[in-house]
Design a protein around this motif. Sequence first.
Motif, PDB file in Angstrom:
ATOM      1  N   TYR A 199      -5.383 -10.489   4.410  1.00 26.45           N
ATOM      2  CA  TYR A 199      -4.193 -10.169   3.624  1.00 26.45           C
ATOM      3  C   TYR A 199      -3.058  -9.724   4.533  1.00 26.45           C
ATOM      4  O   TYR A 199      -3.280  -9.138   5.593  1.00 26.45           O
ATOM      5  N   ARG A 214      -5.969  -6.258   6.342  1.00 22.77           N
ATOM      6  CA  ARG A 214      -5.610  -7.326   7.283  1.00 22.77           C
ATOM      7  C   ARG A 214      -6.860  -8.012   7.819  1.00 22.77           C
ATOM      8  O   ARG A 214      -6.860  -9.220   8.047  1.00 22.77           O
ATOM      9  N   ALA A 217      -4.496  -0.507   5.419  1.00 17.57           N
ATOM     10  CA  ALA A 217      -3.779  -1.704   5.867  1.00 17.57           C
ATOM     11  C   ALA A 217      -4.611  -2.476   6.891  1.00 17.57           C
ATOM     12  O   ALA A 217      -4.706  -3.705   6.824  1.00 17.57           O
ATOM     13  N   THR A 266       0.021  -7.062   4.759  1.00 17.74           N
ATOM     14  CA  THR A 266       0.217  -5.744   4.160  1.00 17.74           C
ATOM     15  C   THR A 266       1.582  -5.173   4.527  1.00 17.74           C
ATOM     16  O   THR A 266       2.137  -5.497   5.582  1.00 17.74           O
ATOM     17  N   ILE A 268       0.857  -1.182   0.000  1.00 18.55           N
ATOM     18  CA  ILE A 268       0.000   0.000   0.000  1.00 18.55           C
ATOM     19  C   ILE A 268       0.897   1.237   0.000  1.00 18.55           C
ATOM     20  O   ILE A 268       1.741   1.389   0.894  1.00 18.55           O
TER      21      ILE A 268
END
Length: 123
Positions: free
Chosen positions: A29, A25, A21, A31, A9
Motif C-alpha cells: 500500500y 507499505r 505506515a 501511505t 493514517i
Amino acid sequence: MSKPFLIAIIDDDEAIRVATASLLRSFGYDTRVFASAEEFLDSGAEREAACLLTDVQMPGIGGIELQRLLAERSCPFPVVLMTAFGGSDLRHRALAAGAFRVLDKPFDGETIFQCLREALLGN
C-alpha cells in the motif's frame, strides 16, 4: 501496473503512525500519515485516499467525529478506527457513525491485512 491503494493514517502518537505506515507499505500500500484529523482535513488527502485508518481518541477532532464529518461530505472510502480503549459502547457508536470496522490496539499484521483487504476489495 496499477497504482497501489493510498491508505491515510491518522494517529497523534508518532510511533504508531510510523510503525503502521511501515507495515502497510510492506503489504504494497501507499501511505500518508497525519498527526491529527485537522491536518488530514486541511491536506486535501480525502480526495486521494482509498481508505482511512484513524485513532479514536485524539486531541481536537477524534476518529468518530471525523468519520461523521467525512460522511457528511459523502466521502466514498471506508474508515477503520483504531483504539486502545475499546468496549462495546465505543464499538457500537463507531459502527453506527459509519465506520467500516473498529480495531483494538495493538493489532497484528494479519488482522490489519485482512481488514484492509475486506475494506478495499470486498472479500
